[in-house]
Design a protein around this motif. Structure first.
Motif, mmCIF file in Angstrom:
data_model
loop_
_atom_site.group_PDB
_atom_site.id
_atom_site.type_symbol
_atom_site.label_atom_id
_atom_site.label_comp_id
_atom_site.label_asym_id
_atom_site.label_seq_id
_atom_site.Cartn_x
_atom_site.Cartn_y
_atom_site.Cartn_z
ATOM 1 N N LEU A 98 -47.706 -6.844 -17.440
ATOM 2 C CA LEU A 98 -47.537 -6.585 -16.005
ATOM 3 C C LEU A 98 -46.258 -7.238 -15.464
ATOM 4 O O LEU A 98 -45.668 -6.749 -14.494
ATOM 5 C CB LEU A 98 -48.745 -7.114 -15.221
ATOM 6 C CG LEU A 98 -50.043 -6.316 -15.362
ATOM 7 C CD1 LEU A 98 -51.172 -7.047 -14.647
ATOM 8 C CD2 LEU A 98 -49.890 -4.911 -14.802
ATOM 9 N N GLU A 99 -45.901 -8.375 -16.041
ATOM 10 C CA GLU A 99 -44.683 -9.101 -15.638
ATOM 11 C C GLU A 99 -44.664 -9.357 -14.123
ATOM 12 O O GLU A 99 -43.667 -9.140 -13.445
ATOM 13 C CB GLU A 99 -43.427 -8.333 -16.064
ATOM 14 C CG GLU A 99 -43.284 -8.206 -17.567
ATOM 15 C CD GLU A 99 -41.983 -7.535 -17.984
ATOM 16 O OE1 GLU A 99 -41.403 -6.787 -17.162
ATOM 17 O OE2 GLU A 99 -41.543 -7.774 -19.118
ATOM 18 N N LEU A 100 -45.788 -9.826 -13.602
ATOM 19 C CA LEU A 100 -45.869 -10.123 -12.173
ATOM 20 C C LEU A 100 -45.027 -11.358 -11.844
ATOM 21 O O LEU A 100 -45.035 -12.348 -12.583
ATOM 22 C CB LEU A 100 -47.326 -10.370 -11.767
ATOM 23 C CG LEU A 100 -48.274 -9.176 -11.884
ATOM 24 C CD1 LEU A 100 -49.701 -9.615 -11.570
ATOM 25 C CD2 LEU A 100 -47.849 -8.056 -10.947
ATOM 26 N N ARG A 101 -44.346 -11.290 -10.747
ATOM 27 C CA ARG A 101 -43.544 -12.431 -10.274
ATOM 28 C C ARG A 101 -44.436 -13.252 -9.339
ATOM 29 O O ARG A 101 -44.697 -12.858 -8.214
ATOM 30 C CB ARG A 101 -42.290 -11.927 -9.554
ATOM 31 C CG ARG A 101 -41.305 -13.009 -9.156
ATOM 32 C CD ARG A 101 -39.929 -12.412 -8.879
ATOM 33 N NE ARG A 101 -40.003 -11.307 -7.929
ATOM 34 C CZ ARG A 101 -39.900 -11.442 -6.603
ATOM 35 N NH1 ARG A 101 -39.700 -12.632 -6.072
ATOM 36 N NH2 ARG A 101 -39.963 -10.385 -5.823
ATOM 37 N N ILE A 102 -44.913 -14.392 -9.847
ATOM 38 C CA ILE A 102 -45.943 -15.174 -9.152
ATOM 39 C C ILE A 102 -45.432 -16.577 -8.831
ATOM 40 O O ILE A 102 -44.916 -17.276 -9.717
ATOM 41 C CB ILE A 102 -47.216 -15.276 -10.016
ATOM 42 C CG1 ILE A 102 -47.838 -13.890 -10.219
ATOM 43 C CG2 ILE A 102 -48.227 -16.239 -9.395
ATOM 44 C CD1 ILE A 102 -48.988 -13.877 -11.198
ATOM 45 N N ARG A 103 -45.605 -16.980 -7.577
ATOM 46 C CA ARG A 103 -45.391 -18.379 -7.197
ATOM 47 C C ARG A 103 -46.734 -18.899 -6.710
ATOM 48 O O ARG A 103 -47.160 -18.624 -5.579
ATOM 49 C CB ARG A 103 -44.340 -18.517 -6.096
ATOM 50 C CG ARG A 103 -43.982 -19.985 -5.805
ATOM 51 C CD ARG A 103 -42.826 -20.096 -4.835
ATOM 52 N NE ARG A 103 -43.238 -19.852 -3.474
ATOM 53 C CZ ARG A 103 -43.743 -20.800 -2.661
ATOM 54 N NH1 ARG A 103 -43.921 -22.039 -3.098
ATOM 55 N NH2 ARG A 103 -44.072 -20.506 -1.422
ATOM 56 N N PRO A 104 -47.465 -19.654 -7.548
ATOM 57 C CA PRO A 104 -48.824 -20.075 -7.199
ATOM 58 C C PRO A 104 -48.843 -21.120 -6.091
ATOM 59 O O PRO A 104 -48.002 -22.017 -6.041
ATOM 60 C CB PRO A 104 -49.348 -20.661 -8.513
ATOM 61 C CG PRO A 104 -48.125 -21.133 -9.223
ATOM 62 C CD PRO A 104 -47.036 -20.150 -8.863
ATOM 63 N N LEU A 105 -49.826 -20.984 -5.208
ATOM 64 C CA LEU A 105 -50.058 -21.972 -4.156
ATOM 65 C C LEU A 105 -51.369 -22.724 -4.399
ATOM 66 O O LEU A 105 -51.432 -23.938 -4.256
ATOM 67 C CB LEU A 105 -50.083 -21.280 -2.789
ATOM 68 C CG LEU A 105 -48.816 -20.491 -2.429
ATOM 69 C CD1 LEU A 105 -49.018 -19.740 -1.121
ATOM 70 C CD2 LEU A 105 -47.621 -21.425 -2.319
ATOM 71 N N LEU A 125 -54.315 -18.082 -5.013
ATOM 72 C CA LEU A 125 -53.595 -17.714 -3.805
ATOM 73 C C LEU A 125 -52.131 -17.951 -4.132
ATOM 74 O O LEU A 125 -51.745 -19.052 -4.512
ATOM 75 C CB LEU A 125 -54.024 -18.576 -2.615
ATOM 76 C CG LEU A 125 -53.290 -18.305 -1.298
ATOM 77 C CD1 LEU A 125 -53.618 -16.923 -0.760
ATOM 78 C CD2 LEU A 125 -53.650 -19.377 -0.256
ATOM 79 N N ALA A 126 -51.324 -16.895 -4.027
ATOM 80 C CA ALA A 126 -49.945 -17.003 -4.509
ATOM 81 C C ALA A 126 -49.045 -16.036 -3.766
ATOM 82 O O ALA A 126 -49.502 -15.093 -3.127
ATOM 83 C CB ALA A 126 -49.896 -16.711 -6.006
ATOM 84 N N GLU A 127 -47.772 -16.303 -3.880
ATOM 85 C CA GLU A 127 -46.792 -15.305 -3.487
ATOM 86 C C GLU A 127 -46.555 -14.418 -4.706
ATOM 87 O O GLU A 127 -46.064 -14.890 -5.739
ATOM 88 C CB GLU A 127 -45.493 -15.959 -3.032
ATOM 89 C CG GLU A 127 -45.614 -16.676 -1.696
ATOM 90 C CD GLU A 127 -44.294 -17.249 -1.215
ATOM 91 O OE1 GLU A 127 -43.274 -17.058 -1.926
ATOM 92 O OE2 GLU A 127 -44.274 -17.896 -0.162
ATOM 93 N N VAL A 128 -46.946 -13.160 -4.593
ATOM 94 C CA VAL A 128 -46.781 -12.200 -5.677
ATOM 95 C C VAL A 128 -45.737 -11.186 -5.243
ATOM 96 O O VAL A 128 -45.930 -10.499 -4.238
ATOM 97 C CB VAL A 128 -48.104 -11.500 -6.024
ATOM 98 C CG1 VAL A 128 -47.902 -10.516 -7.178
ATOM 99 C CG2 VAL A 128 -49.174 -12.528 -6.380
ATOM 100 N N GLU A 129 -44.665 -11.133 -5.985
ATOM 101 C CA GLU A 129 -43.527 -10.291 -5.590
ATOM 102 C C GLU A 129 -43.085 -10.617 -4.155
ATOM 103 O O GLU A 129 -42.708 -9.737 -3.383
ATOM 104 C CB GLU A 129 -43.858 -8.802 -5.733
ATOM 105 C CG GLU A 129 -44.458 -8.403 -7.076
ATOM 106 C CD GLU A 129 -43.544 -8.730 -8.246
ATOM 107 O OE1 GLU A 129 -42.313 -8.735 -8.054
ATOM 108 O OE2 GLU A 129 -44.063 -8.977 -9.356
#
Length: 216
Positions: A98-105, A125-129
């Protein structure tokens, strides 16, 4: 709201899972949803698919968590070791593709709602794309009640996530012959409708004589 694990106690009762915090008991989201579905049973023991799913969750979420996650200990019965490894590897492959761009919170975090009272545990809970997202990972089939689960978590997070994304990593070749991840997105409109359905289940769960003495 997010709740610290050290502030809660998890209790398993005959009617499902309950969280105790500050002297009060809160039913879990999955307990509420399943209680209103006569086709789902609580007292059945988790099968091998659930144990494999726990391992996959651990392997994925530990990549994003700041805290140490507990290693799953449920045994995988009735499945040959080679098949267990195949399913786990298939799920991990689908996830990485999937290669999701994830910044986890927040990862593997407990969430609480006081009105109405319930608890849940989110995968992430994250910033996804670049968009604030409630992210949940499933290793089985999609079910219609997943929107209720997503909506309950979304509401407990003060409806701040712009969306919920459920990622299905299904290693069952009959259900998923293409062996590819399935991604379902719930926008605020779908989550609002899902929460209305959840409240109907909640009202049924809270009917007199439904909550057991174990929860009092």
């Amino acid at each position: 709201m997010i709740v610290r694990d050290e502030d809660i106690e998890v209790i398993t009762t005959s009617s499902g899972r309950v969280y105790r915090m500050g002297g009060e008991c809160y039913p879990s989201v999955t307990t509420i949803i399943r209680f209103g579905d006569p086709e789902l049973k609580y007292n059945s023991k988790p099968g091998p698919a659930a144990a494999i799913g726990s391992i996959v969750h651990y392997k994925i979420l530990r990549q994003y968590a700041r805290k140490r996650l507990s290693i799953p200990t449920d045994p995988v019965w009735r499945v040959a070791p080679d098949e267990v490894h195949r399913r786990i590897n298939e799920c991990m492959r689908m996830w990485h593709e999937l290669e999701l761009r994830i910044r986890p919170l927040e990862v593997e975090a407990a969430v609480c709602c006081n009105t109405p009272k319930y608890f849940g545990r989110i995968d992430m809970l994250a910033e996804v794309e670049g968009e604030l997202t409630l992210l949940d990972i499933k290793t089985g089939a999609h079910y219609d009640d997943h929107v209720m689960q997503a909506a309950a978590y979304w509401n407990a997070l003060d409806r701040e996530p712009a969306r919920a994304i459920y990622v299905y990593l299904d290693a069952n070749e009959e259900r998923n012959p293409e062996k590819r991840a399935r991604v379902i997105e719930f926008d605020p409109g779908a989550l609002e409708n899902g929460f209305k359905q959840f409240l109907e289940r909640y009202d049924y769960y809270m009917m007199p004589n439904v909550i057991t003495d174990e929860q009092s």
